[in-house]
Design an enzyme around this catalytic site. Structure first.
Site, mmCIF file in Angstrom:
data_model
loop_
_atom_site.group_PDB
_atom_site.id
_atom_site.type_symbol
_atom_site.label_atom_id
_atom_site.label_comp_id
_atom_site.label_asym_id
_atom_site.label_seq_id
_atom_site.Cartn_x
_atom_site.Cartn_y
_atom_site.Cartn_z
ATOM 1 N N ARG A 21 60.913 28.270 27.649
ATOM 2 C CA ARG A 21 60.324 29.848 28.135
ATOM 3 C C ARG A 21 61.111 31.279 26.377
ATOM 4 O O ARG A 21 60.242 32.302 26.382
ATOM 5 C CB ARG A 21 61.203 29.810 29.618
ATOM 6 C CG ARG A 21 61.113 29.495 30.972
ATOM 7 C CD ARG A 21 61.792 29.999 32.161
ATOM 8 N NE ARG A 21 63.285 29.190 31.973
ATOM 9 C CZ ARG A 21 64.063 28.880 32.296
ATOM 10 N NH1 ARG A 21 63.045 27.419 32.666
ATOM 11 N NH2 ARG A 21 65.460 28.231 31.733
ATOM 12 N N CYS A 42 72.042 13.157 40.810
ATOM 13 C CA CYS A 42 72.537 13.156 42.562
ATOM 14 C C CYS A 42 72.454 12.510 43.634
ATOM 15 O O CYS A 42 73.484 11.912 44.724
ATOM 16 C CB CYS A 42 73.162 13.746 42.366
ATOM 17 S SG CYS A 42 74.051 14.542 40.586
ATOM 18 N N ILE A 278 71.774 19.185 14.477
ATOM 19 C CA ILE A 278 71.571 18.582 15.709
ATOM 20 C C ILE A 278 71.985 18.878 15.919
ATOM 21 O O ILE A 278 73.541 19.299 16.152
ATOM 22 C CB ILE A 278 71.593 17.486 14.957
ATOM 23 C CG1 ILE A 278 70.909 16.254 13.444
ATOM 24 C CG2 ILE A 278 71.740 16.005 16.379
ATOM 25 C CD1 ILE A 278 71.049 14.744 14.279
ATOM 26 N N TYR A 427 84.976 37.849 56.423
ATOM 27 C CA TYR A 427 85.962 37.285 57.287
ATOM 28 C C TYR A 427 85.081 37.967 58.696
ATOM 29 O O TYR A 427 85.021 39.139 59.060
ATOM 30 C CB TYR A 427 87.369 37.498 57.264
ATOM 31 C CG TYR A 427 88.230 37.326 58.870
ATOM 32 C CD1 TYR A 427 87.924 36.473 59.286
ATOM 33 C CD2 TYR A 427 88.181 38.523 59.445
ATOM 34 C CE1 TYR A 427 88.294 36.226 61.039
ATOM 35 C CE2 TYR A 427 88.890 38.637 60.642
ATOM 36 C CZ TYR A 427 88.909 37.700 61.382
ATOM 37 O OH TYR A 427 89.214 37.407 62.907
#
Lengths: 559, 559
Positions: A21, A42, A278, A427
């Site tokens: 990209r 996973c 590296i 909330y």
């Protein structure tokens, strides 16, 4: 510019995609010794457990789609066997054909990952004993289960993967035994929190052996036997080894790269190794823990992805984008419970000599008057000097991940318990309470830090001598249903009228069910001239699971 | 020390309880004109809708339990009618007996709350027209529903309470019409986000009238008629007015306290009014918005509770504990959707001349390969200068509250979009992805801020003239199923081979479904010498609901 990347799972694939990209014209070659790239590692336990039914879902990208989209030269089934850092070349072998060749690079990225620990126990390489690390392992296990009549599985090691495997086997109708060398599951978590999950595992029918080392494996008929140190055997049709993993530093060492104190590949904050051409990312690197400064290896997908992005940016634009390290936020679903941890649990802080205060609260996942609210437990550790939040552990049935993320964000920002009190959460009754559990954790901690609340821990009750009065301030009904041995009952709402029944010359250990009423009682007593009053952090609830667990383990040792 | 508190719901009750904890020996008197203290006002719509079945659940404390636990003199059904700040007395009337008396104070706390707006429309005081502010209102509504055969309800005002009432009536089997004067529901939210929820409301069978003012109410037989400005009428058995609330400053004015620009009670950061012996908390105060600095009144339970705690601390220990203001984090469940907002939405930023960039992403609530993942939309606004996060809006079916809390925490800390990229969330497949949606929102914003991604908004597509090429980079199947009028199709994976089909001398508006592929296409084009390339923020998904809503509203105007 020619980039070569070794390893095409989380860190490597992210690096390659971001490189493309940022640089449409670079040459990018990525090597992967396995057959698959960028897969959902996973998700593997859940695919084994048939929670994920479609195997294709595991593959975020295939070599073909990745090549097409990112114009990256993807070489699967090809293992890199050597790095010549001086000549800036790597040696690769095409595993199927055996063809060996060299490839040059301008910049090299290592993302070799980690490999599962397989201790040299007798019989460990027998058929039916598996690790769960990659797609190949998973396919072996799935095939084995469908081919043989697997009725009993033994999971060795009660870490995150081990518990996910235990749950997934159980959901398949397999009888599961978990064998763990330590005195608790989930090593990064503190004992009283792990105790809650251990009881849940037993309630679900998992056989849990703690403090138990495996000595070896033998085969009898079609079955395996797992031999324990105490000379008992457990039958198993299948064994999972989930003892842990180690960074794969084979190539790094060959390239002459420096390893660090934790034996991972040493990188600077730009993800650059000791060789400036590296870079390295993922499970094979070590990095200072942001809390302790100690070299730590983080085996987590989130940080690996973040490192990949940072690494690519620095390769293309020069070293500017810095990595700040990982606080090892981790979470696991254990049947109906969720447990998570971020930062350094109390035992790690203790081991490293970092001063801290531990505080535990219980709170509802959302407003108690709205249906479906579930209790969760939050344990935090913070600095006694300035309230800096050092760790958080959360366990409960709902909303655990949300609170852990908030707590992790404060830890990561080196925030304090005051930041917890100021979190302005969303909330409405289905989602939280006017005071969110994280606010509550902050309020309690603030009271402790300002000296308005003195606490003691579950562990200290056991050590309480005769001189200490243990005061239960719950109701008569609660007291009658179970209490801490030796406690006397004075319900909170009667305390003001019964002050004369409480000895003024002795230390008082107060407790209630969750911790709030004990705090109120303590405020009354301290302001009424009682000098030495401590409230049990986490209340009877935490003490109960803690002490049940301790008793059980003592009994097991006696047996 | 004698403390008198006026108002015993969120702010007042919290102040009283904290005062007692900090000062066991103070005299504390609390006045409440209603019958109930410390009740769950956020739960009232759900009690009306029978989601909360037990009325007792609404009462966190009763006057009796509060008195017993906190040794506070609770005087319910008693209205304070005057304050004499010079003599430090208040005048109270016991509503049942009419008995009037004075009470002295050393320190006074005002927590009078707000009252619902009832515009002076013809017929507004007729039976069957209600507001939803307190327990008495709720009891009236419940009784009215059980007494009369309520089949049709009209909710006037599509704010948070209005929508909760609409959902709850609908769940009771009542046909619901919502009438809103503005061109969208939920004024604090930006139009494209509100549009998503509006379509969901219509899908659920709610009749939604936007851009519609109510002129008055008339009675016909047993029914009401709600008269609209366009001279149509809507039948209703029951009407809810949820137009908004205003701070109750009656007593503050009588006491000679200063009001501020927003006509709320002016307080300093210690919650102290212009009279040093009078403090104030809750819905009646104003405070500078932390983002704009502008005086703002916050009608939310969370901040009121926080203020109560701060106020009590400052009363007991002197002015030390500071309040930092509210970013107005708010959330609402609208049937299967959850919508929330924190900070200042783009339209508020625009109104106040605060420079900002808006970016919208879509992301899964957890790993897409694990069952049950749901798409959510996150729209953030941030400063073009330094990336400071100014607001966040989240809408979706799962995990919305979690992401909003994280975003709110960053906004509150005056954090940046870079902080979003560094949030180290808890990842396991049931809870999130390796890159959490908040990370993704941060990554995209970072790309924008660093000039790596140029975006345009839904609104700009409509204004695009002939000179602009609109490029659809999705697949043929997606394009065929619906696209932006006038767009040409070149799927992302074909772009590199079809560059010569794209005009180099014209501005390109690129879009894909969600925004990611458009970004990839843009990176390829920009690096291939195309100068003026913009990617549609939020992609086709956001554009579709935005433009559908615009078309619908235009059609309604024509009809």
């Amino acid at each position: 510019m020619k980039y070569v990347i070794i390893g095409a799972v989380a860190g490597g694939a992210t690096t390659a995609a971001r490189l493309r990209r940022m640089d449409e014209h670079a040459e990018i070659v990525i090597f992967e010794k396995g057959k698959y790239i960028s897969y959902a590692n996973c998700g593997l336990p859940y695919y084994i457990g048939d929670v994920i039914k479609d195997r294709n879902k595991l593959f975020v990208q295939t070599a073909t789609s990745f090549t097409q989209r990112f114009k990256v030269d993807v070489r699967i089934g090809t293992e890199v066997t050597d790095i010549n850092a001086e000549q800036k070349t790597i040696t690769a072998i095409q595993l199927e054909t055996g063809k060996t060749y060299q490839e040059s690079y301008d910049k090299l990225v290592l993302s070799p990952g980690a490999f599962p620990v397989r201790p040299p126990l007798p019989g460990i390489n027998m058929e039916g004993i598996f690790t769960v690390r990659n797609v190949a392992d998973t396919d072996y296990i799935k095939n084995y289960i469908s081919q043989f009549n697997v009725k009993k599985a033994v999971v060795v090691g009660a870490g995150f993967i081990g518990l996910e495997m235990a749950e997934n086997f159980h959901e398949l109708g397999i009888d599961v035994t978990v064998v763990e060398m330590g005195d608790q599951i989930l090593a990064p978590v503190d004992f009283p929190i792990a105790a809650i999950a251990q009881q849940h595992l037993r309630d679900k029918g998992i056989h849990l052996y703690l403090n138990t080392a495996v000595e070896g494996f033998i085969k009898t008929d079609a079955r395996l036997k797992v031999q324990l140190k105490d000379e008992t055997d457990i039958d198993a049709d299948l064994v999972i080894l989930s003892i842990g993993v180690k960074p794969d530093t084979f190539l790094a060492v060959k390239a002459g790269l420096k390893l660090g104190d934790a034996k991972g590949i040493l990188v600077n904050e730009y993800m650059q190794t000791s060789d400036p051409d590296i870079y390295a990312v993922g499970d094979a690197i070590e990095f200072p823990n942001p809390i302790s400064g100690q070299a730590t290896i983080t085996y987590l997908a989130g940080p690996a992805n973040k490192q990949g992005r940072i690494c690519a940016d620095n390769l293309v634009f020069g070293n500017k984008h810095t990595y700040k390290g990982s606080i090892n936020t981790a979470i696991v679903k254990v049947f109906d419970l969720t447990i998570g941890v971020a930062g350094m649990a109390a035992k790690q802080l203790k081991a490293q000599g970092i001063e801290h205060i531990v505080s535990t609260i219980h709170s509802n996942s959302h407003a108690g008057y709205y249906p479906g609210a579930k209790r969760m437990t939050i344990q935090i550790a913070f600095s006694p000097d300035n309230g800096t939040l050092l760790s958080a552990q959360v366990i409960g049935k709902e909303g655990v991940d949300k609170r852990l993320d908030l707590l992790a964000t404060v830890i990561k920002n080196k925030g304090t318990i005051t930041d917890l009190t100021e979190i302005e959460h969303a909330y409405a009754p289905p989602f939280s309470s006017a005071k969110d559990p994280v606010n509550m954790a902050g309020y309690v901690a603030e009271n402790i830090l300002l000296g308005r609340l003195k606490i003691m821990q579950c562990e200290e009750i056991a050590d309480a001598d005769e001189s200490i009065v243990i005061l239960d301030v719950r109701t008569l009904a609660e007291h009658a249903a179970g209490t801490i041995p030796g406690s006397i009952l004075i319900p909170l709402d009667e305390i003001r009228d019964r002050l004369n029944e409480i000895p003024r010359d002795r230390t008082l250990y107060i407790f209630c069910q969750q911790g709030l009423r004990g705090y109120l009682a303590q405020r009354i007593l301290v302001q009424s001239g009682f000098d030495s009053v401590f409230n049990l952090s986490g209340g009877y609830l935490l003490w109960k699971s803690y002490s049940d667990e301790i008793s059980l383990q003592k009994k097991e040792v006696l047996v």
